[in-house]
Design a protein around this motif. Sequence first.
Motif, short mmCIF file in Angstrom:
data_model
loop_
_atom_site.label_atom_id
_atom_site.label_comp_id
_atom_site.label_asym_id
_atom_site.label_seq_id
_atom_site.Cartn_x
_atom_site.Cartn_y
_atom_site.Cartn_z
N VAL A 153 45.30 41.67 37.24
CA VAL A 153 46.25 42.36 36.38
C VAL A 153 46.16 41.91 34.93
N MET A 154 45.59 40.75 34.69
CA MET A 154 45.45 40.23 33.32
C MET A 154 44.14 40.70 32.68
N GLY A 155 43.36 41.50 33.39
CA GLY A 155 42.10 41.99 32.84
C GLY A 155 40.95 41.04 32.98
N GLN A 156 41.05 40.04 33.85
CA GLN A 156 39.98 39.07 34.07
C GLN A 156 39.21 39.43 35.34
N LEU A 157 37.90 39.30 35.30
CA LEU A 157 37.06 39.51 36.48
C LEU A 157 36.93 38.20 37.25
N HIS A 158 36.94 38.30 38.57
CA HIS A 158 36.79 37.15 39.45
C HIS A 158 35.80 37.48 40.56
N ILE A 159 35.05 36.48 41.01
CA ILE A 159 34.12 36.65 42.13
C ILE A 159 34.95 36.74 43.40
N GLN A 160 34.72 37.76 44.22
CA GLN A 160 35.51 37.97 45.44
C GLN A 160 35.20 36.92 46.51
#
Length: 183
Positions: A62-69
């Motif tokens: 929701v903060m616009g950051q990408l994360h590795i699943q």
Amino acid sequence: MARKLQFLAWLMTAIYLLPGVTTTQHSAGQPMDSTSVGGGLQKPEAPEVMFELLWAGLELDVMGQLHIQDEELASTRPGRRLRLLLQHQVPSDLQGAEQWLQQFQDLRKGPPLSPWEFEHLLLTGLFCVYQLHKAIEAEERGHWAQVFALLAQETLWDLCKGFCPQGQPPPLGPWALNLDPSP
């Protein structure tokens, strides 16, 4: 949609795997390397490692950051490095993506991008794709699509330096001209 994002991640990584891309040097302007994120990142990750990390999938919070699943991959040294890049080097909003786009456009006439700059270019493009799929409003989708198409064009410009006739990269194709912002 997950398959489409996975395909786009694969496509961006495939561009990264092209011969010679990771061996170019850049001397003009400010380097966009990892020194601003603690200096713990010595060199860009091997393309096959980056491919594996991106193929595992990313998610946009929701903060616009990408994360590795994949938590296991995210806990590896390359996964932690990618997390740092995604948090500190990739913009988290449209204005940031447009600013990076302008910087890449300003470097168009110079030598090929450094490996760090090229990696940043690809990750910014990937971020735009994720934001494009997240956007609800047609106008917002259109803006993200436009920035992505321009980043893709900059990627071709950089790959084409010294190889394309008259310094012109090949066209992106009809998809870039007819970007449909509807979901």
